[in-house]
Design an enzyme around this catalytic site. Structure first.
Site: not given
Length: 292
Positions: A150, A163
């Protein structure tokens, strides 16, 4: 492109894709089918997964399209999926660890269980699946592994501890595997998408201790950042697989922070913190230019 590996060949091989019922995973499935790959599609959402598979079967009746419904947060479910894939496909060409989930909230606003849930889906599941499927991936030369990190595997903004931790971990695993698997004829691509227009905002979790009056605003601002088309992202990923690229950054929202982190290895954290704080307030700091 690595000088040691030839271009990846899609036709006549089996591709395994997690998170295949929507977003990038769905469009990867369509693209892989167009390229002639048989498919094993994995997702937790049975209805949407069935629709994706049926579209592919209708358009490509000669392909073998298998669906597996599983909650990748559950270790036993991941191990069951791996066993079924190995039983049906002793050799696979491509594994795409795409499934993921987000969690909003500062570290002190999320519970340990919530943090672990994100780690289980975003890191443990791809680690377990990759480990279990390595014999199939290395059964014949020319295989490839894609791990979906990401933007937050490049930078770690406040409010994204779980995350970011999961995506940095997956990035580290991917980079190590790239060096280990090349002698087996297997390539590895780590993908860092920016703001891709997927369902991740709808499915994102919010920490149990985030004040209720902050939740709706945060979700709306998060959703507004997701603008890059998932079909285009899938196209870029398949092109990177073909060329055996080690790393792929998608969208300016990933490329600009990556450049910032390279130019300011330590100082970029203060910039990220300032931009994050301004975004949370719905404003931007003076002198900040927002690119779309």
């Amino acid at each position: 492109m690595s000088s040691r590996l030839p271009e990846y060949r899609f036709a006549g091989r089996t591709a395994v894709v997690t998170g295949a019922a929507s977003g990038i995973g769905e469009h990867l499935a369509y693209g892989l089918a167009f390229q002639g790959s048989d498919l094993v599609l994995i997702d937790v959402t049975e209805g949407r997964l069935s629709m994706v598979a049926e579209r592919i079967r209708t358009a490509n009746p000669s392909l073998n399209v298998q669906t597996l419904v599983a909650d990748l947060a559950d270790r036993a479910a991941v191990e069951s999926v791996a066993s079924r894939v190995l039983a049906d496909h002793p050799a696979i060409g491509l594994l795409v660890n795409n499934a993921g989930i987000a969690l909003g909230g500062r570290f002190d606003q999320v519970t340990v269980d919530e943090f672990e849930h994100v780690m289980n889906v975003n890191f443990r599941a791809p680690m377990l699946l990759t480990h279990a499927l390595l014999p199939a991936l290395t059964a014949s030369p020319g295989g490839h592994l894609v791990n979906m990190s990401s933007l937050f595997g490049l930078i770690a903004p406040p409010g994204q501890s779980a995350y970011s931790a999961s995506k940095f971990a997956l990035r580290g695993l991917s980079e190590a595997l790239r060096g280990e698997l090349i002698d087996d004829g297997v390539g590895v691509t780590t993908v860092h998408p920016g703001g891709i227009r997927t369902r991740i905002a709808e499915s994102a979790l919010i920490g149990s201790h985030v004040p209720k009056d902050e939740i709706e605003g945060q979700m709306k601002r998060f959703a507004a950042l997701l603008s890059f088309p998932p079909a285009k992202a899938a196209e870029l990923i398949l092109r990177a697989v073909t060329k055996r690229k080690a790393r792929l950054l998608i969208a300016t929202s990933a490329k600009a922070p990556d450049l910032l982190a390279r130019l300011l290895p330590v100082g970029h954290a203060a910039v990220v913190r300032a931009v994050t704080a301004a975004t949370t307030r719905g404003t931007r700091p003076a002198g900040t230019v927002l690119k779309r």
